[in-house]
Design an enzyme around this catalytic site. Structure first.
Site, PDB file in Angstrom:
ATOM      1  CD  GLN A  34      -2.685  -1.179   2.595  1.00 56.39           C
ATOM      2  OE1 GLN A  34      -2.126  -1.086   3.680  1.00 56.39           O
ATOM      3  NE2 GLN A  34      -3.997  -1.310   2.480  1.00 56.39           N
ATOM      4  CG  HIS A 246     -10.556  -6.392   6.416  1.00 66.30           C
ATOM      5  ND1 HIS A 246     -10.456  -6.727   7.746  1.00 66.30           N
ATOM      6  CD2 HIS A 246     -11.106  -7.470   5.798  1.00 66.30           C
ATOM      7  CE1 HIS A 246     -10.919  -7.960   7.932  1.00 66.30           C
ATOM      8  NE2 HIS A 246     -11.322  -8.426   6.766  1.00 66.30           N
TER       9      HIS A 246
END
Length: 265
Positions: A34, A246
């Site tokens: 990420q 999530h």
């Protein structure tokens, strides 16, 4: 705002800075595979209170400069160097997913220089059945692609949020096989060493107050498990944020920001 770069150990470390430079510093740490984009919707709700620094891990820069293999320990050292070079004091750190192992590692190393508080977001406190098998498959070249795809499908199941879907299917898929394999290896190592995030946080020398902001899993047992732990360990505060995925920083950034500001106040 602009993307800045700091070279640490010959690796470009990117970060985005916003807010009042004299305000309390808040570092936002993403998970493996990420980058700062994970916090793009959260940042506007924080910059009025903090000097916000969205830090990218080594190997997670725009060019994916991956000069050599590295571990979570390298990420801890990079973050400590980042804090030192910017001369940040009483630094606050909020992290997501398995980037939280880095957060707590940094807290441990800072010792008396730390604020004494940390925010962890959507960190798997109690692995679900099959989790460790999924992580192990992610390190095996023969099963890595299938394991990764199963994670992607699991993460976007039941949501129509374009922000979440784009993050998973476009942003996270941008990182290559070697990064994903490395991520699974390091995540597996962390659970093998500490057993669970709760045990890791409890081991911080000198103690640490922690807020866990999470949306999933929705299993009532998971919520009860955290509440029972908190009752016996008041340094740990679970905060449930409504959401289907999530990724509460993308799905419900206003609520996440409010929880962060309240906790650090």
């Amino acid at each position: 705002m602009q993307l800045k770069t700091m070279v640490i150990d010959d690796s470009p470390i990117e970060y985005v800075e916003s807010g009042d430079p004299t305000a309390p510093p808040l570092i936002l740490i993403h998970g493996w595979a990420q980058d700062h984009r994970l916090f793009r919707l959260l940042e506007p709700h924080l910059r009025d209170h903090f000097r916000v620094l969205r830090l990218n891990f080594r190997g997670h820069d725009g060019k994916l400069v991956d000069q050599d293999d590295f571990t979570a320990e390298h990420l801890i050292q990079d973050t400590l160097t980042f804090i030192e070079r910017l001369k940040l004091e009483n630094v606050r750190i909020a992290s997501t997913s398995h980037g939280c192992w880095v957060n707590i590692g940094v807290q441990d190393r800072l010792g008396s220089d730390r604020l004494g508080q940390a925010v962890v977001i959507d960190w798997l406190m109690k692995p679900f059945e099959g989790f460790h098998q999924q992580i192990a498959q992610g390190t095996d070249p023969d099963t890595a692609a299938a394991a990764r795809q199963s994670m992607f499908e699991e993460w976007i199941e039941g949501t129509d949020s374009i922000d979440v879907i784009d993050h998973v299917n476009r942003e996270m898929t941008w990182f290559g096989d070697s990064m994903w394999s490395r991520a699974c290896r390091e995540i597996g190592k962390s659970y093998a060493q500490w057993g669970s995030p709760l045990e890791r946080m409890a081991a911080v020398d000198g103690g640490l107050e922690v807020a866990h902001i999470y949306s999933q899993p929705l299993d009532p047992e998971y919520k009860r498990f955290q509440e029972e732990f908190s009752a016996k360990n008041p340094w740990f505060t679970p905060i449930h944020i409504p959401g289907k995925t999530h990724f509460p920083t993308l799905e419900n950034p206003e609520s996440v920001a409010a929880a962060i500001k309240t906790f650090f106040s």
